[in-house]
Design a protein around this motif. Structure first.
Motif, PDB file in Angstrom:
ATOM      1  N   SER A  18       0.808  -1.234   0.000  1.00  0.00           N
ATOM      2  CA  SER A  18       0.000   0.000   0.000  1.00  0.00           C
ATOM      3  C   SER A  18       0.841   1.285   0.000  1.00  0.00           C
ATOM      4  CB  SER A  18      -0.895  -0.011   1.247  1.00  0.00           C
ATOM      5  OG  SER A  18      -1.316   1.296   1.579  1.00  0.00           O
ATOM      6  N   TYR A  19       0.475   2.203  -0.892  1.00  0.00           N
ATOM      7  CA  TYR A  19       1.127   3.517  -0.906  1.00  0.00           C
ATOM      8  C   TYR A  19       0.832   4.258   0.400  1.00  0.00           C
ATOM      9  CZ  TYR A  19       1.227   2.524  -5.939  1.00  0.00           C
ATOM     10  OH  TYR A  19       1.425   1.937  -7.164  1.00  0.00           O
ATOM     11  N   GLU A  79      -8.216   6.699  -1.526  1.00  0.00           N
ATOM     12  CA  GLU A  79      -9.539   7.105  -2.025  1.00  0.00           C
ATOM     13  C   GLU A  79     -10.152   5.901  -2.742  1.00  0.00           C
ATOM     14  OE1 GLU A  79     -10.548  11.123  -3.644  1.00  0.00           O
ATOM     15  OE2 GLU A  79     -10.601  10.011  -5.526  1.00  0.00           O
ATOM     16  N   ALA A 114      -2.582   9.073  -0.511  1.00  0.00           N
ATOM     17  CA  ALA A 114      -1.976   8.875  -1.835  1.00  0.00           C
ATOM     18  C   ALA A 114      -2.911   8.045  -2.690  1.00  0.00           C
ATOM     19  CB  ALA A 114      -0.638   8.151  -1.687  1.00  0.00           C
ATOM     20  N   GLY A 117      -4.755   8.293  -8.884  1.00  0.00           N
ATOM     21  CA  GLY A 117      -5.476   9.288  -9.680  1.00  0.00           C
ATOM     22  C   GLY A 117      -4.832  10.667  -9.596  1.00  0.00           C
TER      23      GLY A 117
HETATM   24  C1  LIG Z   1     -12.345  -0.158  -4.619  1.00  0.00           C
HETATM   25  C2  LIG Z   1     -11.389   0.837  -5.200  1.00  0.00           C
HETATM   26  C3  LIG Z   1     -11.834   2.093  -5.555  1.00  0.00           C
HETATM   27  C4  LIG Z   1     -10.927   3.059  -6.024  1.00  0.00           C
HETATM   28  N1  LIG Z   1     -11.385   4.329  -6.280  1.00  0.00           N
HETATM   29  C5  LIG Z   1     -10.481   5.303  -6.551  1.00  0.00           C
HETATM   30  C6  LIG Z   1     -10.885   6.669  -6.600  1.00  0.00           C
HETATM   31  O1  LIG Z   1     -12.043   7.007  -6.404  1.00  0.00           O
HETATM   32  N2  LIG Z   1      -9.950   7.613  -6.853  1.00  0.00           N
HETATM   33  C7  LIG Z   1      -8.618   7.290  -7.065  1.00  0.00           C
HETATM   34  O2  LIG Z   1      -7.813   8.183  -7.294  1.00  0.00           O
HETATM   35  N3  LIG Z   1      -8.209   6.000  -7.022  1.00  0.00           N
HETATM   36  C8  LIG Z   1      -9.097   5.000  -6.766  1.00  0.00           C
HETATM   37  N4  LIG Z   1      -8.692   3.700  -6.654  1.00  0.00           N
HETATM   38  C9  LIG Z   1      -7.272   3.376  -6.925  1.00  0.00           C
HETATM   39  C10 LIG Z   1      -6.420   3.641  -5.695  1.00  0.00           C
HETATM   40  O3  LIG Z   1      -5.892   4.957  -5.774  1.00  0.00           O
HETATM   41  C11 LIG Z   1      -5.253   2.623  -5.648  1.00  0.00           C
HETATM   42  O4  LIG Z   1      -5.765   1.308  -5.616  1.00  0.00           O
HETATM   43  C12 LIG Z   1      -4.339   2.856  -4.466  1.00  0.00           C
HETATM   44  O5  LIG Z   1      -3.221   2.024  -4.637  1.00  0.00           O
HETATM   45  C13 LIG Z   1      -5.047   2.553  -3.143  1.00  0.00           C
HETATM   46  O6  LIG Z   1      -4.241   2.876  -2.049  1.00  0.00           O
HETATM   47  P1  LIG Z   1      -3.203   1.855  -1.377  1.00  0.00           P
HETATM   48  O7  LIG Z   1      -2.049   1.727  -2.317  1.00  0.00           O
HETATM   49  O8  LIG Z   1      -2.792   2.523  -0.109  1.00  0.00           O
HETATM   50  O9  LIG Z   1      -3.902   0.545  -1.139  1.00  0.00           O
HETATM   51  C14 LIG Z   1      -9.574   2.717  -6.200  1.00  0.00           C
HETATM   52  C15 LIG Z   1      -9.131   1.428  -5.850  1.00  0.00           C
HETATM   53  C16 LIG Z   1     -10.029   0.508  -5.351  1.00  0.00           C
HETATM   54  C17 LIG Z   1      -9.507  -0.862  -4.945  1.00  0.00           C
END
Ligand SMILES: Cc1cc2nc3c(=O)[nH]c(=O)nc-3n(C[C@H](O)[C@H](O)[C@H](O)COP(=O)(O)O)c2cc1C
Length: 186
Positions: A18-19, A79, A114, A117
């Motif tokens: 996770s970021y 997010e 983070a 997007g």
């Molecule tokens: C269920 C789900 C919904 C997501 N919705 C968004 C979003 O609304 N906006 C966005 O910028 N990224 C979205 N993402 C992508 C996340 O930015 C990305 O998966 C990120 O790596 C999540 O944070 P983490 O690395 O800490 O797990 C979504 C990812 C998932 C799994």
């Protein structure tokens, strides 16, 4: 010299690489000497069930005790679908209950996040700020730490490599410490 500020930090992602967990690790590395940052892993907190709010699971009791012991809170949110992840909302819901026993009440809080997007969790952060009103927390307004295009700023294991983002994290921690001291003196 003022007493050290104790900060409890948690991230709303359970993903190994996770970021957001990476961002929290950087905060631990960069925490100024006037503070200590302990982290809490939300893994294992079951879905909230109001039938159990008066006898919460052990993990929730531990979470609430750690929140109460902290002078300030640091939340790192991904997010999900333009809002905060269920894992994070669920943990906050447990911490706020039962009515009259909100562990988050009156706590100074800073947030960052983070995402891959272009808005870097902006929408999620503003949703979270809305919950702070009812929780009666005291959010730090600035700096806003929203990290867009995270895939370009972290390596494959979720370690932050971008020096500018590291500086923002440091600035956020410094501001949280000042904010907490101001509130303690008020
Ligand atoms: C269920 C789900 C919904 C997501 N919705 C968004 C979003 O609304 N906006 C966005 O910028 N990224 C979205 N993402 C992508 C996340 O930015 C990305 O998966 C990120 O790596 C999540 O944070 P983490 O690395 O800490 O797990 C979504 C990812 C998932 C799994």
């Amino acid at each position: 010299m003022d007493k050290k500020i104790s900060i409890l930090g948690f991230a709303g992602s359970l993903r190994r690489g996770s970021y957001n967990r990476g961002l929290l690790r950087v905060a631990q590395e960069m925490v100024p000497r006037e503070a200590a940052l302990e982290t809490f892993d939300l893994e294992g907190i079951p879905p909230f069930n109001q039938d159990l709010e008066n006898q919460p699971p052990e993990k929730v009791k531990e979470f609430k005790a750690k929140i109460r012991a902290a002078d300030a809170i640091l939340i790192v949110t991904p997010e999900y679908n333009y809002s905060i992840p269920g894992v994070l909302k669920n943990a906050i819901d447990w911490a706020s209950r039962p009515y009259g026993d909100n562990a988050l009440e009156g706590k100074p809080v800073a947030l960052m996040g983070a995402s891959i997007g272009m808005l870097g969790t902006a929408r999620a952060q503003y949703h979270l700020r809305q919950s702070f009103v009812w929780l009666n927390m005291y959010p730090l307004n600035q700096p806003e730490v929203m990290v867009p295009f995270a895939q370009e700023k972290f390596d494959a294991s979720g370690t932050l490599t971008d020096p500018k983002t590291k500086e923002k994290v440091k600035e956020l921690l410094q501001s949280l410490i000042h904010w907490t001291r101001r509130l303690q003196k008020a």
